[in-house]
Design an enzyme around this catalytic site. Structure first.
Site, PDB file in Angstrom:
ATOM      1  N   CYS A   1      69.780 -48.258 118.466  1.00  0.00           N
ATOM      2  CA  CYS A   1      70.902 -47.411 118.860  1.00  0.00           C
ATOM      3  C   CYS A   1      72.137 -47.759 118.041  1.00  0.00           C
ATOM      4  O   CYS A   1      72.389 -48.908 117.714  1.00  0.00           O
ATOM      5  CB  CYS A   1      71.270 -47.520 120.337  1.00  0.00           C
ATOM      6  SG  CYS A   1      69.940 -47.125 121.439  1.00  0.00           S
TER       7      CYS A   1
ATOM      8  N   TRP B   1      67.632 -45.056 120.133  1.00  0.00           N
ATOM      9  CA  TRP B   1      66.239 -45.497 120.049  1.00  0.00           C
ATOM     10  C   TRP B   1      65.846 -45.830 121.479  1.00  0.00           C
ATOM     11  O   TRP B   1      66.370 -46.779 122.067  1.00  0.00           O
ATOM     12  CB  TRP B   1      66.128 -46.731 119.152  1.00  0.00           C
ATOM     13  CG  TRP B   1      64.724 -47.165 118.896  1.00  0.00           C
ATOM     14  CD1 TRP B   1      63.900 -46.742 117.902  1.00  0.00           C
ATOM     15  CD2 TRP B   1      63.979 -48.144 119.650  1.00  0.00           C
ATOM     16  NE1 TRP B   1      62.676 -47.383 117.993  1.00  0.00           N
ATOM     17  CE2 TRP B   1      62.703 -48.245 119.057  1.00  0.00           C
ATOM     18  CE3 TRP B   1      64.250 -48.922 120.759  1.00  0.00           C
ATOM     19  CZ2 TRP B   1      61.722 -49.101 119.528  1.00  0.00           C
ATOM     20  CZ3 TRP B   1      63.260 -49.773 121.235  1.00  0.00           C
ATOM     21  CH2 TRP B   1      62.019 -49.862 120.621  1.00  0.00           C
TER      22      TRP B   1
ATOM     23  N   HIS C   1      34.071 -62.146 108.128  1.00  0.00           N
ATOM     24  CA  HIS C   1      33.941 -62.531 109.542  1.00  0.00           C
ATOM     25  C   HIS C   1      34.245 -61.369 110.471  1.00  0.00           C
ATOM     26  O   HIS C   1      34.691 -61.570 111.588  1.00  0.00           O
ATOM     27  CB  HIS C   1      34.847 -63.732 109.822  1.00  0.00           C
ATOM     28  CG  HIS C   1      34.506 -64.910 108.968  1.00  0.00           C
ATOM     29  ND1 HIS C   1      33.433 -65.738 109.239  1.00  0.00           N
ATOM     30  CD2 HIS C   1      35.045 -65.358 107.817  1.00  0.00           C
ATOM     31  CE1 HIS C   1      33.355 -66.667 108.288  1.00  0.00           C
ATOM     32  NE2 HIS C   1      34.321 -66.445 107.407  1.00  0.00           N
TER      33      HIS C   1
ATOM     34  N   LYS D   1      65.704 -49.636 112.399  1.00  0.00           N
ATOM     35  CA  LYS D   1      65.918 -50.678 111.398  1.00  0.00           C
ATOM     36  C   LYS D   1      66.260 -52.022 112.036  1.00  0.00           C
ATOM     37  O   LYS D   1      65.852 -53.067 111.574  1.00  0.00           O
ATOM     38  CB  LYS D   1      67.072 -50.230 110.487  1.00  0.00           C
ATOM     39  CG  LYS D   1      67.317 -51.148 109.309  1.00  0.00           C
ATOM     40  CD  LYS D   1      66.253 -50.978 108.276  1.00  0.00           C
ATOM     41  CE  LYS D   1      66.399 -51.947 107.130  1.00  0.00           C
ATOM     42  NZ  LYS D   1      65.135 -52.059 106.394  1.00  0.00           N
TER      43      LYS D   1
ATOM     44  N   LYS E   1      53.653 -51.842 105.212  1.00  0.00           N
ATOM     45  CA  LYS E   1      54.406 -50.745 104.572  1.00  0.00           C
ATOM     46  C   LYS E   1      53.670 -49.430 104.770  1.00  0.00           C
ATOM     47  O   LYS E   1      54.272 -48.426 105.104  1.00  0.00           O
ATOM     48  CB  LYS E   1      54.562 -50.975 103.067  1.00  0.00           C
ATOM     49  CG  LYS E   1      55.635 -51.832 102.498  1.00  0.00           C
ATOM     50  CD  LYS E   1      57.034 -51.577 102.869  1.00  0.00           C
ATOM     51  CE  LYS E   1      57.374 -52.008 104.255  1.00  0.00           C
ATOM     52  NZ  LYS E   1      57.991 -53.251 104.498  1.00  0.00           N
TER      53      LYS E   1
ATOM     54  N   GLU F   1      51.976 -57.530 103.971  1.00  0.00           N
ATOM     55  CA  GLU F   1      53.177 -56.711 103.781  1.00  0.00           C
ATOM     56  C   GLU F   1      52.797 -55.320 103.261  1.00  0.00           C
ATOM     57  O   GLU F   1      53.358 -54.311 103.694  1.00  0.00           O
ATOM     58  CB  GLU F   1      54.141 -57.441 102.832  1.00  0.00           C
ATOM     59  CG  GLU F   1      55.405 -56.700 102.470  1.00  0.00           C
ATOM     60  CD  GLU F   1      56.275 -56.272 103.653  1.00  0.00           C
ATOM     61  OE1 GLU F   1      56.046 -56.734 104.778  1.00  0.00           O
ATOM     62  OE2 GLU F   1      57.171 -55.446 103.438  1.00  0.00           O
TER      63      GLU F   1
ATOM     64  N   ASN G   1      74.487 -49.651 123.416  1.00  0.00           N
ATOM     65  CA  ASN G   1      73.378 -50.142 122.606  1.00  0.00           C
ATOM     66  C   ASN G   1      72.932 -51.455 123.222  1.00  0.00           C
ATOM     67  O   ASN G   1      73.711 -52.407 123.256  1.00  0.00           O
ATOM     68  CB  ASN G   1      73.857 -50.356 121.161  1.00  0.00           C
ATOM     69  CG  ASN G   1      72.863 -51.173 120.331  1.00  0.00           C
ATOM     70  OD1 ASN G   1      71.661 -51.147 120.623  1.00  0.00           O
ATOM     71  ND2 ASN G   1      73.357 -51.875 119.331  1.00  0.00           N
ATOM     72  N   GLY G   2      71.707 -51.494 123.724  1.00  0.00           N
ATOM     73  CA  GLY G   2      71.209 -52.728 124.338  1.00  0.00           C
ATOM     74  C   GLY G   2      70.317 -52.402 125.504  1.00  0.00           C
ATOM     75  O   GLY G   2      69.805 -51.283 125.628  1.00  0.00           O
TER      76      GLY G   2
ATOM     77  N   ARG H   1      69.511 -47.031 112.856  1.00  0.00           N
ATOM     78  CA  ARG H   1      69.384 -47.884 114.036  1.00  0.00           C
ATOM     79  C   ARG H   1      68.556 -47.226 115.140  1.00  0.00           C
ATOM     80  O   ARG H   1      68.240 -47.854 116.151  1.00  0.00           O
ATOM     81  CB  ARG H   1      70.760 -48.216 114.595  1.00  0.00           C
ATOM     82  CG  ARG H   1      71.692 -48.856 113.591  1.00  0.00           C
ATOM     83  CD  ARG H   1      72.991 -49.220 114.239  1.00  0.00           C
ATOM     84  NE  ARG H   1      72.784 -50.229 115.254  1.00  0.00           N
ATOM     85  CZ  ARG H   1      72.748 -51.524 115.011  1.00  0.00           C
ATOM     86  NH1 ARG H   1      72.921 -51.973 113.802  1.00  0.00           N
ATOM     87  NH2 ARG H   1      72.543 -52.387 115.983  1.00  0.00           N
TER      88      ARG H   1
ATOM     89  N   GLU I   1      53.594 -48.254 108.612  1.00  0.00           N
ATOM     90  CA  GLU I   1      54.846 -47.862 109.265  1.00  0.00           C
ATOM     91  C   GLU I   1      55.426 -46.556 108.735  1.00  0.00           C
ATOM     92  O   GLU I   1      56.098 -45.852 109.467  1.00  0.00           O
ATOM     93  CB  GLU I   1      55.892 -48.989 109.242  1.00  0.00           C
ATOM     94  CG  GLU I   1      56.528 -49.275 107.925  1.00  0.00           C
ATOM     95  CD  GLU I   1      57.577 -50.389 107.986  1.00  0.00           C
ATOM     96  OE1 GLU I   1      58.284 -50.502 108.986  1.00  0.00           O
ATOM     97  OE2 GLU I   1      57.685 -51.143 106.995  1.00  0.00           O
TER      98      GLU I   1
HETATM   99  C1  AGP Z   1      59.808 -53.814 107.913  1.00  0.00           C
HETATM  100  O1  AGP Z   1      59.453 -52.812 107.055  1.00  0.00           O
HETATM  101  C2  AGP Z   1      60.024 -53.474 109.292  1.00  0.00           C
HETATM  102  N1  AGP Z   1      60.727 -52.288 109.457  1.00  0.00           N
HETATM  103  C3  AGP Z   1      60.204 -54.585 110.294  1.00  0.00           C
HETATM  104  O2  AGP Z   1      58.978 -55.224 110.375  1.00  0.00           O
HETATM  105  C4  AGP Z   1      61.312 -55.636 110.088  1.00  0.00           C
HETATM  106  O3  AGP Z   1      61.012 -56.444 109.009  1.00  0.00           O
HETATM  107  C5  AGP Z   1      61.441 -56.471 111.370  1.00  0.00           C
HETATM  108  O4  AGP Z   1      61.828 -55.641 112.425  1.00  0.00           O
HETATM  109  C6  AGP Z   1      62.390 -57.629 111.239  1.00  0.00           C
HETATM  110  O5  AGP Z   1      63.687 -57.207 110.977  1.00  0.00           O
HETATM  111  P1  AGP Z   1      64.789 -58.195 110.431  1.00  0.00           P
HETATM  112  O6  AGP Z   1      64.349 -58.673 109.096  1.00  0.00           O
HETATM  113  O7  AGP Z   1      66.031 -57.356 110.365  1.00  0.00           O
HETATM  114  O8  AGP Z   1      64.900 -59.312 111.418  1.00  0.00           O
END
Ligand code: AGP
Length: 614
Positions: free
Chosen positions: A2, A74, A510, A609, A491, A487, A100-101, A27, A494
């Protein structure tokens, strides 16, 4: 999660708020709303993005409203819907709030309020808070500021809030605990936002509220800040904003993600600028140098992080053990904080976070500090909560990352980690001159090498076209390439919503090997350093099951190339640096696949984010 924006001053509030909300959409973006105040008040809110809000608001006259606030959501409590969108109004319609929270004890508060005749239109915790404020204001016959302060003493959770009481519509009250809040100070005008980006073209002067602080901001009387818990007046620290407008705009790219992928050579240069002194054989990270003894005597390092930052932490775990011979362990912050970990006085805990606001990581470092650990933060956002809560740290200097998928944040985190590994190795006497020089030179050359890899964009786009309709992907790597595989898979899933898993290549046998058939593209990071023969065997095993193999190999590779359907070559570098170079084609592959599938790569569904809720 948010974003909140507010304005009070002499300009029309609406254009400032709506532009600010667009900048804060990273956000959260499942609904948006705005409240504008003057003689007549307007509240417009809707499920959807800020663009949808703009269309709806076009039916109203927004001119002459010099006070307002907005929200981009969000969802936490209640599905994304018009009713659950912010701002929320109290039962009388006289108090408006954006939040926000999370209010964790909202259920018991809601019951108490219902017993006292309050009713609720939404499923949100925020509507409970605004009614609690109203209940206190009426029952205790106090002004809005006092009512907010008393209400906040009764809530458990996290918040950054802005509140307007229509009876005092030249005043806005803000408060913070856990979620970020900045106040921009202009000439006879004030801006409020979750970060400084909504007001950088109006003022460079800002105050970042600390936890348990609130401010009453008035058009006529200026602003007053005080402690929520003790009532004491606080003298604020005004900081200069370093952010520039162009860093938060797309700069000719279609998407922020693409811009941020291409920014990596510059971002990495900024990360090591002034710190990596190749000729002097020095790494100069002030957070380490000022605490040299702690690092020299380190017997154990625990790394806490989430998501992509956790993947960077896994590289750190390997490297700190490998180069500095210090036992290291990376932990999911969300697990660490609740599993009663053993932390001893003097232990080093490294927190990695792009945003510096991730709730679980923040809670993990609070726990570590309570137990006497020394906390070192690796953050991108300057002045963020994690940066401030750490004893020392190193900024990554990647610049604002707006695309929800981390790209340059990851590779700059790795750059800091590699510099740290080298420095810790020097301090522990485990990295000699020759090794230092070799790795430091390669690190310094990375921006150019990344440019070379970025040039394969068209080739990667072609590969993407071939596999864009796949339902599953497997990503494999060994050693330092295992975090890179994780990673790469993150990517893809997501932003394209294709199911993808990352595995250590040898673990495939395994279980995951059962999934492999001609419909399963397998991405293998098979560079020539570290267990090369072993990974060649793994690739052979995959080939025998008819999978399509996309491999990332070292320039000049022969063996893996022969077995692969597609090959992307990256320049030869030492093992620990490979995840940085290998990430570039993996980022581009997921970007192109997502675009071809019609996905919004900057704002993927269900994500935000900055994850400020646990
Ligand atoms: C990464 O592409 C993600 N959107 C997510 O995993 C992110 O890295 C994670 O939420 C941690 O965020 P931060 O690095 O701001 O703590």
């Amino acid at each position: 999660m948010c974003g909140i924006v507010g304005y009070i001053g002499h300009r029309d509030a609406y254009p400032i708020i709506v532009k600010g909300l667009k900048r804060l959409e990273y956000r959260g973006y499942d609904s948006a709303g705005v409240a504008l105040f003057n003689d007549s008040n307007i509240v417009v809110k809707t499920k959807g993005k800020v663009l949808d809000l703009e269309q709806l608001t076009a039916m109203h006259s927004t001119k002459g409203k010099f006070l307002g606030m907005g929200h981009t959501r969000w969802a936490t409590h209640g599905i994304p819907s018009d009713l659950n969108s912010h701002p929320h109004l109290s039962n009388s319609g006289k108090i408006a709030i954006v939040h926000n929270g999370i209010i964790e004890n909202y259920a018991s508060l809601k019951k108490m309020l219902s017993d006292n005749g309050f009713h609720f239109k939404s499923d949100t915790d925020t509507e409970v808070l605004v009614n609690l404020i109203e209940f206190i204001k009426i029952n205790q016959k106090v002004k809005i500021g006092k009512a907010i302060q008393i209400a906040l003493s009764q809530v458990v959770g996290a918040y950054a809030i802005a509140v307007v009481d229509v009876d005092r519509s030249d005043e806005i009250v803000v408060a913070k605990l856990g979620s970020p809040l900045a106040i921009g100070i202009g000439k006879d005008e004030y801006f409020i936002a979750s970060d400084a980006s909504p007001f950088i073209e109006y003022t460079k002067r800002t105050i970042y509220l600390d936890d348990n602080e609130m401010a009453v901001i008035s058009r006529r009387k200026g602003f007053k800040m005080y402690s929520i818990t003790s009532d004491e007046l606080i003298t604020p620290t005004i900081q200069d904003i370093k952010l520039s407008l162009e860093t938060i705009e797309k700069g000719g790219y279609d998407y922020f993600m693409l811009k941020e992928i291409h920014e990596q050579p510059r971002a990495i240069t900024d990360t090591f600028r002034g710190r990596l002194l190749v000729d002097e054989q020095q790494i100069n990270i002030s957070g380490i140098e000022h605490n040299r003894e702690i690092f020299e005597n380190a017997t154990r390092i625990t790394i806490v992080a989430c998501g992509t930052s956790w993947h960077a932490g896994l590289v750190a775990e390997y490297l700190f053990e490998d180069a500095a011979r210090i036992p290291a362990e990376v932990e999911y912050a969300s697990e660490f904080r609740y599993r009663n970990p053993v932390i001893n006085k003097g232990d080093i805990v490294i927190a990695i976070s792009q945003s510096g606001e991730t709730a679980d990581t923040l809670a993990a470092i609070k726990l570590a500090k309570e137990n006497g650990a020394f906390v070192f933060g690796i953050c991108n956002v300057v002045g963020s909560s994690i940066a401030r809560a750490s004893d020392a740290g190193a900024y990554t200097h990647a610049g604002p990352e707006i695309g929800v998928a981390s790209t340059k944040a990851f590779t700059t985190q790795l750059t800091v980690i590699i510099m740290m590994g080298l420095r810790l190795g020097q301090l522990k006497g485990t990295v000699g001159k020759a090794d230092f020089e070799r790795v430091a030179k390669q690190l310094a050359a990375l921006p150019k090498l990344i440019e070379d890899v970025l040039a394969y964009d068209k080739q990667i786009e072609k590969i993407a076209r071939e596999y864009k309709d796949a339902s599953n992907f497997l990503y494999l790597g060994r050693g330092y390439n295992f975090p890179a595989a994780l990673e790469g898979a993150l990517k893809l899933k997501e932003i394209s919503y294709i199911h993808a898993e990352g595995y250590p290549a040898a673990e495939m046998k395994h279980g995951p090997i059962a999934l492999i058939d001609e419909n399963m593209p397998v991405v293998v990071i098979a560079t020539n350093k570290g267990h090369y023969e072993k990974i060649v065997s793994n690739v052979q095993e995959i080939k025998s099951r008819n999978a399509n193999i996309i491999s990332i190999v070292t320039k000049g590779d022969e063996s893996v190339k022969l077995l692969s359907d597609h090959v992307v070559e990256i320049p030869e570098v030492t093992e620990a640096l490979v995840p940085i170079l290998a990430s570039i084609p993996l980022q581009l592959l997921s970007y192109h696949i997502a675009i071809m599938r019609g996905c919004d790569v900057d704002q993927p569904r269900n994500l935000a984010k900055s994850v400020t809720v646990e």
